[in-house]
Design a protein around this motif. Structure first.
Motif, PDB file in Angstrom:
ATOM      1  N   TRP A  86      85.397  41.225  62.882  1.00  0.00           N
ATOM      2  CA  TRP A  86      86.470  41.888  61.310  1.00  0.00           C
ATOM      3  C   TRP A  86      87.950  41.735  61.313  1.00  0.00           C
ATOM      4  CZ3 TRP A  86      82.193  45.655  58.859  1.00  0.00           C
ATOM      5  CH2 TRP A  86      80.724  44.641  58.311  1.00  0.00           C
ATOM      6  N   TYR A  87      88.818  41.962  60.414  1.00  0.00           N
ATOM      7  CA  TYR A  87      89.981  42.497  60.662  1.00  0.00           C
ATOM      8  C   TYR A  87      90.461  43.708  59.726  1.00  0.00           C
ATOM      9  CZ  TYR A  87      95.021  42.350  60.556  1.00  0.00           C
ATOM     10  OH  TYR A  87      96.234  42.325  60.279  1.00  0.00           O
ATOM     11  N   ALA A  88      91.012  44.929  59.792  1.00  0.00           N
ATOM     12  CA  ALA A  88      91.177  45.440  58.855  1.00  0.00           C
ATOM     13  C   ALA A  88      93.231  46.391  59.799  1.00  0.00           C
ATOM     14  CB  ALA A  88      90.679  46.612  59.180  1.00  0.00           C
ATOM     15  N   ASP A  89      93.494  46.479  58.296  1.00  0.00           N
ATOM     16  CA  ASP A  89      95.704  46.926  58.727  1.00  0.00           C
ATOM     17  C   ASP A  89      94.723  47.838  57.646  1.00  0.00           C
ATOM     18  OD1 ASP A  89      96.462  45.071  57.318  1.00  0.00           O
ATOM     19  OD2 ASP A  89      97.158  43.734  58.200  1.00  0.00           O
ATOM     20  N   PHE A  93      91.787  43.810  54.586  1.00  0.00           N
ATOM     21  CA  PHE A  93      90.280  43.381  55.142  1.00  0.00           C
ATOM     22  C   PHE A  93      89.176  42.324  55.022  1.00  0.00           C
ATOM     23  CE2 PHE A  93      85.697  44.266  54.955  1.00  0.00           C
ATOM     24  CZ  PHE A  93      85.643  45.122  56.174  1.00  0.00           C
ATOM     25  N   THR A  94      89.224  41.820  56.031  1.00  0.00           N
ATOM     26  CA  THR A  94      88.034  40.589  56.264  1.00  0.00           C
ATOM     27  C   THR A  94      87.244  40.646  56.704  1.00  0.00           C
ATOM     28  OG1 THR A  94      87.632  38.386  55.780  1.00  0.00           O
ATOM     29  CG2 THR A  94      89.874  39.435  57.405  1.00  0.00           C
ATOM     30  N   MET A  95      86.004  40.282  56.559  1.00  0.00           N
ATOM     31  CA  MET A  95      85.245  40.358  57.601  1.00  0.00           C
ATOM     32  C   MET A  95      84.984  38.055  57.698  1.00  0.00           C
ATOM     33  SD  MET A  95      81.930  41.821  55.082  1.00  0.00           S
ATOM     34  CE  MET A  95      80.459  40.731  56.323  1.00  0.00           C
ATOM     35  N   ALA A  96      85.535  37.540  57.352  1.00  0.00           N
ATOM     36  CA  ALA A  96      85.988  36.286  57.535  1.00  0.00           C
ATOM     37  C   ALA A  96      87.191  36.397  58.600  1.00  0.00           C
ATOM     38  CB  ALA A  96      85.970  35.662  56.287  1.00  0.00           C
ATOM     39  N   THR A  97      87.240  35.525  59.609  1.00  0.00           N
ATOM     40  CA  THR A  97      88.229  35.397  60.410  1.00  0.00           C
ATOM     41  C   THR A  97      88.173  34.318  61.707  1.00  0.00           C
ATOM     42  OG1 THR A  97      87.793  37.057  62.935  1.00  0.00           O
ATOM     43  CG2 THR A  97      88.886  37.962  60.683  1.00  0.00           C
ATOM     44  N   GLU A  98      88.879  34.212  62.213  1.00  0.00           N
ATOM     45  CA  GLU A  98      88.369  33.172  64.159  1.00  0.00           C
ATOM     46  C   GLU A  98      88.455  33.818  65.044  1.00  0.00           C
ATOM     47  OE1 GLU A  98      89.939  28.572  63.262  1.00  0.00           O
ATOM     48  OE2 GLU A  98      88.657  28.117  61.685  1.00  0.00           O
ATOM     49  N   TRP A  99      89.178  34.462  64.841  1.00  0.00           N
ATOM     50  CA  TRP A  99      89.364  35.781  66.326  1.00  0.00           C
ATOM     51  C   TRP A  99      88.138  35.281  67.384  1.00  0.00           C
ATOM     52  CZ3 TRP A  99      93.505  37.517  67.854  1.00  0.00           C
ATOM     53  CH2 TRP A  99      94.063  38.596  69.246  1.00  0.00           C
ATOM     54  N   PRO A 100      87.862  35.093  67.848  1.00  0.00           N
ATOM     55  CA  PRO A 100      89.298  34.928  68.610  1.00  0.00           C
ATOM     56  C   PRO A 100      89.718  33.423  69.281  1.00  0.00           C
ATOM     57  CG  PRO A 100      87.594  35.002  70.712  1.00  0.00           C
ATOM     58  CD  PRO A 100      86.716  35.279  69.193  1.00  0.00           C
ATOM     59  N   LEU A 109      89.821  41.594  50.928  1.00  0.00           N
ATOM     60  CA  LEU A 109      90.531  42.929  49.628  1.00  0.00           C
ATOM     61  C   LEU A 109      92.056  43.433  49.929  1.00  0.00           C
ATOM     62  CD1 LEU A 109      89.836  44.774  47.533  1.00  0.00           C
ATOM     63  CD2 LEU A 109      88.673  46.669  49.515  1.00  0.00           C
ATOM     64  N   ALA A 110      92.875  43.503  49.482  1.00  0.00           N
ATOM     65  CA  ALA A 110      93.746  44.519  49.827  1.00  0.00           C
ATOM     66  C   ALA A 110      94.207  45.625  48.964  1.00  0.00           C
ATOM     67  CB  ALA A 110      95.435  43.241  49.033  1.00  0.00           C
ATOM     68  N   LYS A 111      95.111  46.543  49.593  1.00  0.00           N
ATOM     69  CA  LYS A 111      95.349  48.244  49.400  1.00  0.00           C
ATOM     70  C   LYS A 111      96.175  47.276  47.843  1.00  0.00           C
ATOM     71  CE  LYS A 111      98.045  51.631  50.938  1.00  0.00           C
ATOM     72  NZ  LYS A 111      98.908  52.749  51.772  1.00  0.00           N
ATOM     73  N   ASP A 112      95.379  48.670  47.271  1.00  0.00           N
ATOM     74  CA  ASP A 112      95.643  48.303  45.898  1.00  0.00           C
ATOM     75  C   ASP A 112      94.906  47.470  44.865  1.00  0.00           C
ATOM     76  OD1 ASP A 112      96.676  51.215  46.138  1.00  0.00           O
ATOM     77  OD2 ASP A 112      98.771  50.794  46.650  1.00  0.00           O
ATOM     78  N   ALA A 113      94.065  46.820  44.993  1.00  0.00           N
ATOM     79  CA  ALA A 113      93.699  45.537  44.556  1.00  0.00           C
ATOM     80  C   ALA A 113      93.742  45.984  43.421  1.00  0.00           C
ATOM     81  CB  ALA A 113      92.872  45.033  45.587  1.00  0.00           C
TER      82      ALA A 113
END
Length: 214
Positions: A86-89, A93-100, A109-113
């Motif tokens: 997952w990714y969050a800064d 935020f997302t649960m959908a990534t191709e990391w690594p 979801l984005a801040k203040d959406a």
């Protein structure tokens, strides 16, 4: 002239010291998605027509790139845990990534959406015809903000409802009810499965938060 220069330099030094002192007392920025913390775990009841089972997500590690290794466990099963990233800064935020394998991430979801905010991506179809991963136009859309959702004996009022869809699977959808303070409270939607190389079958699918450790 020297006196004037000394007074000027003294004043400049005081200004710098005052500025530094102010910076020292500034509070660190609070995380937008504070639930993304190593060690946090959510336990859910996964409900289908076939019955119920328990699953859990646990944040196992964080990389320097704000990607988090999250373990999906099927509680009470012999199935091994599955690695998710997952990714969050401070902004998304997302649960959908191709990391690594890559830095690709699909914003959930984005801040203040706001209601109507939508993040849309094109995902190529898998080369393997037996691979039923979602592809085509994959989208996440905010359909409610500040919603109230009940779980684990309390009411969460800081909830965003985000709908996940994909053009490759027209009957599939997943509505995530996401609390900014506590993460995903529940999910309601339509899952899918292919059995014996036949047509894809869709079925109602839900997660309900059973407990969490933070």
């Amino acid at each position: 002239m020297k006196k004037v220069i000394l007074i000027f330099m003294s004043g400049l030094l005081l200004l710098i010291l005052f500025s530094c002192k102010q910076d020292e007392h500034q509070e660190p920025e609070k995380p937008t998605f504070p639930f993304m913390k190593v060690g946090n775990q959510w336990n859910y009841r996964m409900i289908t027509e076939a019955g119920e089972r328990e699953i859990s997500y646990m944040v196992a590690d964080k990389t320097k790139e704000n990607y988090f290794k999250v373990l999906l466990n099927f509680v009470g099963s012999e199935l091994p845990s599955v690695d998710h990233f997952w990714y969050a800064d401070q902004q998304t935020f997302t649960m959908a990534t191709e990391w690594p394998d890559s830095n690709l991430k699909l914003t959930m979801l984005a801040k203040d959406a706001k209601v109507g905010d939508r993040w849309e991506y094109f995902v190529p179809a898998p080369l393997d015809p037996e691979n039923d991963d979602l592809s085509g136009t994959v989208a996440y859309e905010v359909i409610a903000v500040n919603a109230s959702t009940m779980a684990i004996g309390k009411t969460f009022t800081d909830v965003y409802k985000v709908r996940h869809t994909a053009s490759s699977h027209p009957q599939f959808y997943a509505d995530y009810f996401m609390s900014l303070s506590s993460g995903i409270i529940k999910m309601e939607g339509m899952g899918y499965i292919r059995i014996d190389d036949e047509e894809i079958e869709y079925f109602p699918l839900a997660w309900q938060l059973k407990s969490k450790n933070f």
